[in-house]
Design a protein around this motif. Structure first.
Motif, PDB file in Angstrom:
ATOM      1  N   LEU A   5       0.850  -1.195   0.000  1.00  0.00           N
ATOM      2  CA  LEU A   5       0.000   0.000   0.000  1.00  0.00           C
ATOM      3  C   LEU A   5       0.880   1.237   0.000  1.00  0.00           C
ATOM      4  O   LEU A   5       1.970   1.253   0.581  1.00  0.00           O
ATOM      5  CB  LEU A   5      -0.910   0.024   1.226  1.00  0.00           C
ATOM      6  CG  LEU A   5      -2.021  -1.023   1.312  1.00  0.00           C
ATOM      7  CD1 LEU A   5      -2.727  -0.916   2.652  1.00  0.00           C
ATOM      8  CD2 LEU A   5      -3.011  -0.848   0.167  1.00  0.00           C
ATOM      9  N   CYS A   6       0.382   2.290  -0.598  1.00  0.00           N
ATOM     10  CA  CYS A   6       1.036   3.594  -0.516  1.00  0.00           C
ATOM     11  C   CYS A   6       1.154   3.990   0.952  1.00  0.00           C
ATOM     12  O   CYS A   6       0.207   3.841   1.733  1.00  0.00           O
ATOM     13  CB  CYS A   6       0.224   4.633  -1.289  1.00  0.00           C
ATOM     14  SG  CYS A   6       0.812   6.331  -1.099  1.00  0.00           S
ATOM     15  N   ALA A   7       2.331   4.503   1.340  1.00  0.00           N
ATOM     16  CA  ALA A   7       2.587   4.836   2.750  1.00  0.00           C
ATOM     17  C   ALA A   7       1.889   6.108   3.199  1.00  0.00           C
ATOM     18  O   ALA A   7       1.867   6.402   4.395  1.00  0.00           O
ATOM     19  CB  ALA A   7       4.088   4.958   2.982  1.00  0.00           C
ATOM     20  N   HIS A   8       1.321   6.881   2.270  1.00  0.00           N
ATOM     21  CA  HIS A   8       0.634   8.107   2.684  1.00  0.00           C
ATOM     22  C   HIS A   8      -0.618   7.734   3.469  1.00  0.00           C
ATOM     23  O   HIS A   8      -1.410   6.885   3.034  1.00  0.00           O
ATOM     24  CB  HIS A   8       0.261   8.956   1.464  1.00  0.00           C
ATOM     25  CG  HIS A   8      -0.073  10.369   1.814  1.00  0.00           C
ATOM     26  ND1 HIS A   8      -1.246  10.727   2.428  1.00  0.00           N
ATOM     27  CD2 HIS A   8       0.647  11.523   1.650  1.00  0.00           C
ATOM     28  CE1 HIS A   8      -1.259  12.033   2.604  1.00  0.00           C
ATOM     29  NE2 HIS A   8      -0.116  12.546   2.140  1.00  0.00           N
ATOM     30  N   PRO A   9      -0.827   8.326   4.643  1.00  0.00           N
ATOM     31  CA  PRO A   9      -1.958   7.920   5.499  1.00  0.00           C
ATOM     32  C   PRO A   9      -3.321   8.159   4.876  1.00  0.00           C
ATOM     33  O   PRO A   9      -4.309   7.542   5.289  1.00  0.00           O
ATOM     34  CB  PRO A   9      -1.762   8.761   6.766  1.00  0.00           C
ATOM     35  CG  PRO A   9      -0.909   9.913   6.350  1.00  0.00           C
ATOM     36  CD  PRO A   9      -0.013   9.398   5.277  1.00  0.00           C
ATOM     37  N   ASP A  10      -3.421   9.042   3.880  1.00  0.00           N
ATOM     38  CA  ASP A  10      -4.713   9.333   3.254  1.00  0.00           C
ATOM     39  C   ASP A  10      -4.939   8.504   1.992  1.00  0.00           C
ATOM     40  O   ASP A  10      -5.849   8.805   1.209  1.00  0.00           O
ATOM     41  CB  ASP A  10      -4.790  10.822   2.889  1.00  0.00           C
ATOM     42  CG  ASP A  10      -4.714  11.717   4.116  1.00  0.00           C
ATOM     43  OD1 ASP A  10      -5.122  11.255   5.206  1.00  0.00           O
ATOM     44  OD2 ASP A  10      -4.238  12.864   3.987  1.00  0.00           O
ATOM     45  N   LEU A  76       8.255  12.491   6.865  1.00  0.00           N
ATOM     46  CA  LEU A  76       8.247  11.277   6.041  1.00  0.00           C
ATOM     47  C   LEU A  76       8.771  10.071   6.813  1.00  0.00           C
ATOM     48  O   LEU A  76       8.265   8.958   6.651  1.00  0.00           O
ATOM     49  CB  LEU A  76       9.080  11.506   4.780  1.00  0.00           C
ATOM     50  CG  LEU A  76       8.488  12.500   3.761  1.00  0.00           C
ATOM     51  CD1 LEU A  76       9.429  12.651   2.574  1.00  0.00           C
ATOM     52  CD2 LEU A  76       7.115  12.051   3.294  1.00  0.00           C
ATOM     53  N   LEU A  77       9.778  10.287   7.647  1.00  0.00           N
ATOM     54  CA  LEU A  77      10.276   9.172   8.459  1.00  0.00           C
ATOM     55  C   LEU A  77       9.205   8.661   9.426  1.00  0.00           C
ATOM     56  O   LEU A  77       9.044   7.455   9.620  1.00  0.00           O
ATOM     57  CB  LEU A  77      11.522   9.612   9.242  1.00  0.00           C
ATOM     58  CG  LEU A  77      12.812   9.789   8.424  1.00  0.00           C
ATOM     59  CD1 LEU A  77      13.900  10.403   9.284  1.00  0.00           C
ATOM     60  CD2 LEU A  77      13.276   8.450   7.851  1.00  0.00           C
ATOM     61  N   GLU A  78       8.452   9.593  10.026  1.00  0.00           N
ATOM     62  CA  GLU A  78       7.383   9.195  10.937  1.00  0.00           C
ATOM     63  C   GLU A  78       6.262   8.499  10.170  1.00  0.00           C
ATOM     64  O   GLU A  78       5.689   7.506  10.632  1.00  0.00           O
ATOM     65  CB  GLU A  78       6.847  10.427  11.663  1.00  0.00           C
ATOM     66  CG  GLU A  78       5.738  10.148  12.676  1.00  0.00           C
ATOM     67  CD  GLU A  78       6.202   9.302  13.860  1.00  0.00           C
ATOM     68  OE1 GLU A  78       5.332   8.920  14.670  1.00  0.00           O
ATOM     69  OE2 GLU A  78       7.415   9.035  13.988  1.00  0.00           O
TER      70      GLU A  78
END
Length: 354
Positions: A5-10, A76-78
């Motif tokens: 999955l894309c790592a972006h939370p949205d 981005l690291l978080e």
């Protein structure tokens, strides 16, 4: 791992659909100079290590690089840490697909063009270099201080010790793309302009040639940060930390340190003005040491001699030049090796005491 999955939370876009990779591997700290969040202190291995990579869909890859202020390294690291630790975002894919994804990414990494780690690249503007060498130029950018920086910088450019890039200026003042300034003989007659010390001076001509030559002028000069720091490691370091000293400055120092010695009487007998006294010291130094300078209009520093043909010094408006006695050639930017000066001072202090 990315859980496919894309790592972006949205976002919930998959990185692999069927046997096709539709996601992208993003660098948290940029891959190359000019990229978002690029860190010149990273090694090439650190730059492409797993810890600096995060999987995202194409859309969010574009967003995090275009909006780098909103997506700093820490965020981005978080984001990567939370994404990889989340159970709720797990997405099961087969072992075969994991292997397939690894093979694709490995092939892309091999094919991706990268600059060799030993190759210098332009990552520091000429303005920042001048301010590093002389921080007082920031508040008082006067021409004398600027010239004291311009001379050694030009010397390092002309000898190739410091690489330099710029945008060539073509007809109708159009700027080309950034390229290394490496035309043979370019620096022999080059001159810096004062404009790049100004806030709005980035697009002005930074280096030009007096008279007509086949060489272009250049704007937006850049150097390599690491190369420059190897030469000037300490910002604002005094001139004595350098390997050379200007001949007129050397004459002043020698005169100051021998004022109470017999040699000063010889110098003062040459004339009673400061210029005449310093001229005597310049002559003595040039007769006993190797001096260096440039013959106008060239700025290339070369070994010089008082003889063949005979030459004499002139000090006017606090500027030292050397002229051919029976010719028209003029030599400037005269200097000598700083580490040779103490021995000469000791010799002069004993001069006339025998």
């Amino acid at each position: 791992m990315s859980h496919n999955l894309c790592a972006h939370p949205d976002c919930g876009q998959p990185l692999v659909e069927g046997g096709t990779v539709v996601g992208e591997v993003c660098h948290i700290k940029g891959e190359k100079p000019g990229a978002a969040r690029y860190d010149p202190d990273q090694t090439d291995a650190e730059r492409h290590a797993f810890e600096n990579l995060v999987g995202m869909c194409r859309k969010h890859h574009k967003i995090i690089d275009a909006e780098k202020e909103n997506y700093p390294v820490e965020r981005l690291l978080e984001m990567k840490r939370i994404h990889e630790a989340s159970d709720s975002r797990r997405y099961v894919i087969s072992d075969e697909l994991v292997q397939r994804l690894g093979e694709i990414l490995a092939t892309e990494a091999e094919d991706r063009p990268r600059a060799p780690t030993a190759t210098a690249y332009p990552d520091w503007g000429i303005r920042e270099l001048f301010f590093h060498i002389r921080p007082d130029l920031i508040d008082e950018p006067n021409e004398q201080r600027w010239e004291q920086v311009a001379r050694p910088v030009m010397d390092h450019f002309s000898t190739g010790r410091l690489s330099v890039w710029g945008r060539p200026i073509a007809g109708s003042r159009r700027r080309g793309s950034l390229k290394r300034v490496d035309e043979p003989g370019f620096w022999d007659h080059a001159r810096f302009t004062y404009s790049f010390l100004k806030e709005d001076g980035a697009e002005n001509s930074h280096v030009y040639h007096q008279g007509s030559t086949e060489f272009p002028d250049y704007a937006d000069l850049h150097v390599n940060h690491a190369e420059a720091l190897a030469i000037w490691p300490v910002s604002g370091a005094p001139q004595d930390n350098r390997t050379e000293i200007m001949l007129l400055d050397a004459a002043r120092r020698v005169y100051s340190e021998t004022r109470n010695d017999p040699v000063a009487l010889y110098a003062e007998a040459f004339g009673n003005t400061p210029e005449k006294i310093l001229t005597w010291y310049c002559i003595w130094l040039a007769q006993h040491m190797q001096i260096y300078g440039a013959r106008r209009p060239s700025t290339k520093i070369e070994p010089l001699s008082l003889d063949n043909p005979p030459k004499e010094f002139d000090i006017t408006n606090d500027t030292l030049t050397m002229r051919e006695r029976y010719g028209s050639a003029v030599y400037e930017n005269l200097r000598l090796k700083l580490d040779e000066l103490p021995a000469i001072i000791r010799e002069l202090k004993s001069y006339g005491k025998e």
